[in-house]
Design a protein around this motif. Structure first.
Motif, mmCIF file in Angstrom:
data_model
loop_
_atom_site.group_PDB
_atom_site.id
_atom_site.type_symbol
_atom_site.label_atom_id
_atom_site.label_comp_id
_atom_site.label_asym_id
_atom_site.label_seq_id
_atom_site.Cartn_x
_atom_site.Cartn_y
_atom_site.Cartn_z
ATOM 1 N N ILE A 179 0.871 -1.175 0.000
ATOM 2 C CA ILE A 179 0.000 0.000 0.000
ATOM 3 C C ILE A 179 0.906 1.222 0.000
ATOM 4 C CG2 ILE A 179 -1.757 1.296 1.275
ATOM 5 C CD1 ILE A 179 -2.726 -1.484 2.349
ATOM 6 N N THR A 180 0.779 2.061 -1.044
ATOM 7 C CA THR A 180 1.675 3.207 -1.201
ATOM 8 C C THR A 180 1.025 4.534 -0.848
ATOM 9 O OG1 THR A 180 1.113 3.376 -3.555
ATOM 10 C CG2 THR A 180 3.044 2.027 -2.962
ATOM 11 N N ALA A 181 -0.298 4.571 -0.761
ATOM 12 C CA ALA A 181 -1.005 5.794 -0.364
ATOM 13 C C ALA A 181 -2.336 5.384 0.248
ATOM 14 C CB ALA A 181 -1.229 6.704 -1.556
ATOM 15 N N LYS A 182 -2.817 6.219 1.190
ATOM 16 C CA LYS A 182 -4.102 5.934 1.828
ATOM 17 C C LYS A 182 -4.709 7.237 2.316
ATOM 18 C CE LYS A 182 -1.369 4.367 5.748
ATOM 19 N NZ LYS A 182 -0.990 3.230 6.566
ATOM 20 N N SER A 183 -6.051 7.297 2.291
ATOM 21 C CA SER A 183 -6.749 8.482 2.787
ATOM 22 C C SER A 183 -8.136 8.094 3.263
ATOM 23 C CB SER A 183 -6.842 9.556 1.693
ATOM 24 O OG SER A 183 -7.628 9.087 0.617
ATOM 25 N N GLY A 184 -8.697 8.941 4.113
ATOM 26 C CA GLY A 184 -10.042 8.720 4.628
ATOM 27 C C GLY A 184 -10.106 7.685 5.731
ATOM 28 N N GLN A 185 -9.346 7.894 6.783
ATOM 29 C CA GLN A 185 -9.291 6.932 7.889
ATOM 30 C C GLN A 185 -10.653 6.763 8.548
ATOM 31 O OE1 GLN A 185 -5.944 7.311 10.618
ATOM 32 N NE2 GLN A 185 -7.288 6.876 12.337
ATOM 33 N N TYR A 186 -10.980 5.522 8.914
ATOM 34 C CA TYR A 186 -12.203 5.231 9.660
ATOM 35 C C TYR A 186 -11.985 4.005 10.547
ATOM 36 C CZ TYR A 186 -13.164 1.550 6.170
ATOM 37 O OH TYR A 186 -13.087 0.447 5.364
ATOM 38 N N GLN A 187 -12.898 3.813 11.489
ATOM 39 C CA GLN A 187 -12.856 2.670 12.407
ATOM 40 C C GLN A 187 -13.942 1.681 12.006
ATOM 41 O OE1 GLN A 187 -10.400 2.490 14.816
ATOM 42 N NE2 GLN A 187 -9.710 4.373 13.829
ATOM 43 N N THR A 188 -13.633 0.404 12.117
ATOM 44 C CA THR A 188 -14.598 -0.635 11.793
ATOM 45 C C THR A 188 -14.315 -1.865 12.647
ATOM 46 O OG1 THR A 188 -15.616 -1.865 9.960
ATOM 47 C CG2 THR A 188 -13.203 -1.620 9.898
ATOM 48 N N THR A 189 -15.104 -2.908 12.486
ATOM 49 C CA THR A 189 -14.814 -4.197 13.115
ATOM 50 C C THR A 189 -14.741 -5.225 11.996
ATOM 51 O OG1 THR A 189 -17.158 -4.642 13.498
ATOM 52 C CG2 THR A 189 -15.914 -3.654 15.314
ATOM 53 N N GLU A 190 -13.847 -6.206 12.180
ATOM 54 C CA GLU A 190 -13.636 -7.223 11.165
ATOM 55 C C GLU A 190 -13.517 -8.593 11.802
ATOM 56 O OE1 GLU A 190 -11.060 -4.438 8.085
ATOM 57 O OE2 GLU A 190 -10.044 -6.048 9.165
ATOM 58 N N GLU B 42 -14.911 -11.021 16.197
ATOM 59 C CA GLU B 42 -14.596 -9.794 15.468
ATOM 60 C C GLU B 42 -13.775 -8.886 16.359
ATOM 61 O OE1 GLU B 42 -18.060 -7.898 13.873
ATOM 62 O OE2 GLU B 42 -18.283 -9.417 12.315
ATOM 63 N N ARG B 43 -12.969 -8.045 15.712
ATOM 64 C CA ARG B 43 -12.097 -7.128 16.442
ATOM 65 C C ARG B 43 -12.121 -5.766 15.773
ATOM 66 N NH1 ARG B 43 -10.183 -12.161 16.766
ATOM 67 N NH2 ARG B 43 -9.133 -12.872 18.626
ATOM 68 N N PRO B 44 -11.808 -4.697 16.530
ATOM 69 C CA PRO B 44 -11.762 -3.366 15.924
ATOM 70 C C PRO B 44 -10.545 -3.225 15.004
ATOM 71 C CG PRO B 44 -11.096 -3.266 18.231
ATOM 72 C CD PRO B 44 -11.552 -4.673 17.968
ATOM 73 N N ALA B 45 -10.696 -2.405 13.959
ATOM 74 C CA ALA B 45 -9.599 -2.162 13.021
ATOM 75 C C ALA B 45 -9.694 -0.739 12.486
ATOM 76 C CB ALA B 45 -9.660 -3.146 11.868
ATOM 77 N N THR B 46 -8.545 -0.136 12.248
ATOM 78 C CA THR B 46 -8.470 1.165 11.587
ATOM 79 C C THR B 46 -8.186 0.917 10.116
ATOM 80 O OG1 THR B 46 -7.617 2.214 13.586
ATOM 81 C CG2 THR B 46 -7.248 3.375 11.505
ATOM 82 N N ARG B 47 -9.002 1.457 9.251
ATOM 83 C CA ARG B 47 -8.854 1.280 7.808
ATOM 84 C C ARG B 47 -8.953 2.641 7.112
ATOM 85 N NH1 ARG B 47 -6.384 -2.961 8.628
ATOM 86 N NH2 ARG B 47 -7.504 -4.891 8.984
ATOM 87 N N PHE B 48 -8.729 2.632 5.808
ATOM 88 C CA PHE B 48 -8.783 3.844 4.999
ATOM 89 C C PHE B 48 -9.730 3.619 3.831
ATOM 90 C CE2 PHE B 48 -4.967 4.007 7.425
ATOM 91 C CZ PHE B 48 -4.866 5.341 7.802
ATOM 92 N N GLU B 49 -10.522 4.635 3.511
ATOM 93 C CA GLU B 49 -11.535 4.560 2.460
ATOM 94 C C GLU B 49 -10.913 4.387 1.077
ATOM 95 O OE1 GLU B 49 -15.048 4.315 0.497
ATOM 96 O OE2 GLU B 49 -14.824 4.274 2.666
ATOM 97 N N GLN B 50 -9.772 5.035 0.842
ATOM 98 C CA GLN B 50 -9.118 4.948 -0.465
ATOM 99 C C GLN B 50 -7.648 4.589 -0.285
ATOM 100 O OE1 GLN B 50 -9.819 8.249 -3.078
ATOM 101 N NE2 GLN B 50 -8.160 7.699 -4.450
ATOM 102 N N ILE B 51 -7.177 3.639 -1.092
ATOM 103 C CA ILE B 51 -5.774 3.229 -1.038
ATOM 104 C C ILE B 51 -5.225 3.088 -2.463
ATOM 105 C CG2 ILE B 51 -5.961 2.056 1.194
ATOM 106 C CD1 ILE B 51 -6.040 -0.627 -0.364
#
Length: 136
Positions: A72-83, A91-100
């Protein structure tokens, strides 16, 4: 060949090594194993089938896409989710990005750079984290 799902957290926390053309059978094993688990899984990393190589597979609509040596070379739009994860219970919490943006090779080792958004981006981030030895 359909492989059993790796559940050993010590193994899963090891950083994967770069894949080479000799790892092509692993790509087929990932495709077969993802298809066998299609009702409960949308992506896998090679370490989930016991192989510590940088290979992931992501279900993109009807097509499973294998990504070799993804970064992953770029990321934007951080959000929290569970996976959830086949290798872990619950399931556990995770920080992800909307666009990569991801640099990867296809199964023929041809390089690609592509942007992904939404749920596909989330799946890729989860599987790339597996390659890094990071569990949710």
């Amino acid at each position: 060949m359909i492989k059993p799902i790796e559940k050993d957290q010590l193994f899963l926390q090891q950083k994967a090594k770069p894949a080479t053309p000799a790892d092509r059978p692993v790509m087929q094993d990932l495709e077969d194993t993802l298809a066998a688990n299609a009702t409960r899984c949308v992506g896998m990393a090679a370490n989930m089938i016991g192989v510590a190589k940088r290979i992931i597979i992501v279900q993109m609509g009807p097509l499973p896409v294998v990504m070799v040596n993804p970064q992953i070379t770029a990321k934007s739009g951080q959000y929290q989710t569970t996976e959830g994860c086949l290798s872990l219970d619950g399931e556990r919490p995770a920080t992800r990005f909307e666009q990569i943006t991801v640099q990867f090779q296809d199964t023929q080792f041809k390089p690609h750079t592509q942007e992904f958004t939404g749920f596909v981006a989330q799946i890729i981030q989860h599987e790339v984290a597996h390659c890094e030895g990071v569990l949710i």
